[in-house]
Design an enzyme around this catalytic site. Structure first.
Site, PDB file in Angstrom:
ATOM      1  N   ASN C  23       0.854  -1.185   0.000  1.00 16.51           N
ATOM      2  CA  ASN C  23       0.000   0.000   0.000  1.00 16.51           C
ATOM      3  C   ASN C  23       0.887   1.232   0.000  1.00 16.51           C
ATOM      4  O   ASN C  23       1.704   1.415   0.902  1.00 16.51           O
ATOM      5  CB  ASN C  23      -0.918   0.000   1.233  1.00 16.51           C
ATOM      6  CG  ASN C  23      -1.884   1.181   1.211  1.00 16.51           C
ATOM      7  OD1 ASN C  23      -1.464   2.325   1.321  1.00 16.51           O
ATOM      8  ND2 ASN C  23      -3.162   0.889   1.062  1.00 16.51           N
ATOM      9  N   SER C  46      -5.084  -0.404  -3.016  1.00 15.21           N
ATOM     10  CA  SER C  46      -5.605   0.941  -2.805  1.00 15.21           C
ATOM     11  C   SER C  46      -6.779   0.830  -1.845  1.00 15.21           C
ATOM     12  O   SER C  46      -7.718   0.063  -2.092  1.00 15.21           O
ATOM     13  CB  SER C  46      -6.059   1.528  -4.147  1.00 15.21           C
ATOM     14  OG  SER C  46      -6.301   2.904  -4.017  1.00 15.21           O
ATOM     15  N   GLU C  47      -6.739   1.587  -0.730  1.00 10.48           N
ATOM     16  CA  GLU C  47      -7.700   1.321   0.340  1.00 10.48           C
ATOM     17  C   GLU C  47      -9.143   1.683  -0.012  1.00 10.48           C
ATOM     18  O   GLU C  47     -10.069   1.323   0.708  1.00 10.48           O
ATOM     19  CB  GLU C  47      -7.274   2.005   1.652  1.00 10.48           C
ATOM     20  CG  GLU C  47      -7.204   3.502   1.622  1.00 10.48           C
ATOM     21  CD  GLU C  47      -5.777   4.004   1.443  1.00 10.48           C
ATOM     22  OE1 GLU C  47      -4.996   3.326   0.742  1.00 10.48           O
ATOM     23  OE2 GLU C  47      -5.461   5.062   1.996  1.00 10.48           O
ATOM     24  N   ASN C  48      -9.324   2.378  -1.146  1.00 10.95           N
ATOM     25  CA  ASN C  48     -10.709   2.633  -1.570  1.00 10.95           C
ATOM     26  C   ASN C  48     -11.323   1.453  -2.310  1.00 10.95           C
ATOM     27  O   ASN C  48     -12.470   1.552  -2.755  1.00 10.95           O
ATOM     28  CB  ASN C  48     -10.788   3.903  -2.423  1.00 10.95           C
ATOM     29  CG  ASN C  48      -9.896   3.852  -3.646  1.00 10.95           C
ATOM     30  OD1 ASN C  48      -8.755   3.419  -3.557  1.00 10.95           O
ATOM     31  ND2 ASN C  48     -10.416   4.254  -4.780  1.00 10.95           N
ATOM     32  N   SER C  88     -11.547  -3.942   2.180  1.00 10.76           N
ATOM     33  CA  SER C  88     -10.240  -3.332   1.973  1.00 10.76           C
ATOM     34  C   SER C  88      -9.495  -3.194   3.300  1.00 10.76           C
ATOM     35  O   SER C  88      -8.310  -3.517   3.395  1.00 10.76           O
ATOM     36  CB  SER C  88     -10.410  -1.958   1.328  1.00 10.76           C
ATOM     37  OG  SER C  88      -9.156  -1.408   1.030  1.00 10.76           O
TER      38      SER C  88
END
Lengths: 230, 218, 218, 230
Positions: C23, C46-48, C88
């Site tokens: 990340n 990607s944390e979204n 996520s």
């Protein structure tokens, strides 16, 4: 990045005595058949198995029970298995029964880094014994703790070399959460597809959760109760 | 005359409302699906990961990947959805299921229920029953009024290990429809030809009988 | 000579190992993707809700539904997967991400980090930074060694609100590579042409310097 | 079972002053545009809005901020919005900032009937103020509580009359969890498809979580930062 291994025997490499395993499936639906056979052949013993059910006498986890490879089961429903009942009543087998939703959530929590959470299920019953309780929204809840496993063994429909998995119909059940809760997760799949062919919107288990993938051979996919229109 | 299993299921089906999401337990509750009233659109949830249970498959069409919580082969209706067990119990625990129908060994006049274990005799496990009874907005128990030996199953206190406490809202038996109120069981309807006296005699828990008790209309 | 942003990113890229899930935070960390070594296969999270970030889209091909956590339009590599934010952060919190690279305002010799708030001045919020630092197995901070006024960002104690405590394992600055050990910062490498003396002078926290300190090989 | 309503105005019927709303989206990606416009036109005020972000000055939740319809925001990142910052610093707007993963999990927990759970994020920071802490696996954790809303408003790609939803790419983000956590959930979709056309293996949000569905018209789908290959 290629997580594909040749067969079940290679997939279960590293599983040793007294480990904790998770095994996917609901009844006989969505169980990792080849992996169970390989475990039977490996003679590994003293296992703690986290699995919603315990198979039937001659299929699924019942095969490991017959060979006394399992020390303890963490399950929600273990009917349909005489050998299981015998070992339990004789004290040969340790059994921890969980409400099914609590079991599912404990596994999800294990994969998601949530060590504990409150649920209402089981309050006032023997499941609550020794557990912390707390009232929320006028209702009593139990504090339940997450579950993780040395190895999680799941069964999927399709998988790719990155470990992305797709399940079919109700054969998903416990597999998706268990995939996230194994230190090493093995996916036994019906079909290995080339990377890039699974629609990324439709992946059920993203590959980050999976370490090994192999194609299950000669899957029996036994049905416990065939029921058809009269 | 006491109802048979199908009669009990038929009476429970009258409780269904249009738009309900319903979880039907194993046994008599499963039969409720056969008596959904005309014009009432309900969707059946199966806790192993299916919203929209359809009828049993045609001969030779059973699919090993498509079962209900009783492990019977089923079909999925158009508009169904499959999901994992955590999501399934999110539906149940989160109160998204409108009605749960399940069987029982014993029920108390406080709404306690025993349904999963007979010590020393039956050790199958609770499956999803504890989650369902702890979280359902509305729980109906389908059961015979007495066990085979003739002992009442509607008690003051459960003698068997509990599945949940103070959760059952209504009981439909072969003899009666009974609500569970703050003051105990309350007789609502009796099966055709069954007397109030018989129901009173076969109910061990506190039972309120007020005014004329109508016969079920089934 | 002090490294520029790309130099910092290039050095951090040497920490990537084949098979890593990584990340990358906003700013310098994002640039790390441009310097992934030959033969090292990593997948960017990607944390979204995206596993498998690809390059920026071709001209005119930007897709409003496909962005990274910095809200920039991106692409997805073949073999990518999309998912919701809960899943996520299950990846992040559950320790499934092998390496997190992020920026910081301040880092301490105990591994504390401040990165999200300047009281009275900047109130943008922490986004996913607190989740990432609390759960990543391995966190590298990418930052300049000093702020614009020349004050050290490698401190004994943070002066700004914390993002996390005792979590950072390694810091790569324009001047040095520094590990965070039980006894404080430990100088590992220096930027080409930068002296140990300069690094010592610009580091306020405890700094261990043992033996010859090699230059970075970038 | 038909959950389809004609438009955003019908969809938001019943939203009144001082209610708590959840609004899906990450930045401007996957936000329910028509619903926000309808809320602006409704003049409803005193809202508590749970949303990862707060839009930009002239789009998304920024439009509700400009009209002072929001009393409190529960978010993780609220940059890119000058009016927001002004109202916050002047004390007109109450803001509760959550770590993004904690926010996502609080919403999931709300939908899943889990009133509280432990997470490590935020321990030792100002986020931990006033919260219970406990050590698990050698690491300190905070007890966090679930979030629910009077109305959850989500944006999906496709939806059917049963309320089944499918999201596209990273426009899923907070929408899937929020759909489960509204007493009433409104889904604004790009396309309404006939019941039975969504593959039941590929449904992201099963219809049980959704009460109203409508087709969003003239969606702008604005991009915050268009970045392209050089």
């Amino acid at each position: 990045m290629n997580k594909i291994v040749n067969n079940a025997k290679e997939a279960i490499a590293g599983i040793t005595n007294n480990m904790t395993l998770m095994l996917g499936g609901f009844g006989l639906c969505g169980i990792p058949e080849n992996s169970i056979t390989a475990l039977v052949e490996s003679d590994v013993t003293g296992l703690t198995c986290i699995s919603n059910n315990a198979g039937v006498d001659d299929f699924g986890l019942g095969l490991l029970l017959q060979k006394h490879q399992i020390k303890k089961m963490i399950s929600s429903y273990v009917g349909e298995n005489k050998e299981f009942e015998r070992q339990l009543l004789s004290g040969e087998l340790e059994v921890e029964l969980n409400p099914q939703g609590t079991l599912a959530e404990r596994i999800r929590a294990g994969g998601a880094g949530i060590p504990a959470f409150y649920v209402p299920a089981g309050y006032g019953t023997e499941v609550a014994e020794g557990k912390e309780t707390r009232e929320y929204n006028g209702k009593m809840h139990l504090l339940e703790h997450s579950l993780v496993a040395d190895f999680a063994i799941v069964k999927a429909w399709k998988g790719d070399a990155y470990g992305n998995l797709v399940y079919r119909e109700t054969a998903n059940n416990f597999n998706n959460m268990m995939a996230s809760a194994g230190k090493i997760t093995i996916a036994e799949v019906e079909e290995i597809v080339p990377v890039g062919t699974l629609n990324p919107n439709e992946v059920h288990t993203p590959g980050i959760f999976v370490q090994r993938v192999f194609k299950g051979e000669n899957l029996e996919k036994r049905i416990e109760f065939v029921t058809e229109k009269q | 005359m006491a109802l048979d299993k199908n009669g009990i299921a038929k009476r429970i089906a009258q409780e269904l409302q249009d738009g309900y999401y319903v979880n039907l337990g194993i046994g008599i509750p499963t039969l409720v699906a056969n008596y959904i009233p005309e014009g009432v659109d309900v969707i059946l949830q199966s806790e192993n990961g299916l919203l929209g249970i359809g009828p049993f498959p045609d001969k030779g069409k059973a699919d090993a990947d498509l079962i209900n919580a009783g492990k019977q082969t089923v079909t999925a209706i158009p508009g169904a959805a499959f999901f994992d067990s955590a999501t399934s119990f999110a539906m149940i625990r989160g109160g998204h299921v409108d009605l749960t129908v399940l069987g029982a060994f014993e029920i108390t006049d406080k709404g306690d229920i025993s349904s999963w274990k007979i010590p020393g005799k039956m050790v199958k496990g609770m499956g999803g029953a504890m989650d369902l009874v702890a979280s359902a907005k509305n729980i109906i128990v389908a059961t015979t009024h007495t066990d085979r030996a003739g002992n009442s199953k509607l008690l003051k206190e459960c003698t068997l290990p509990l599945t949940g406490v103070q959760c059952v809202k209504k009981v439909v038996t072969d003899l009666a429809v009974i609500d569970i109120t703050e003051n105990g069981f309350k007789l609502i309807e009796r099966a055709p030809g069954v007397s109030v006296e018989e129901i009173v005699a076969k109910t061990e828990g506190r039972l309120i009988v007020e005014g004329e008790i109508p016969e079920m209309n089934i």
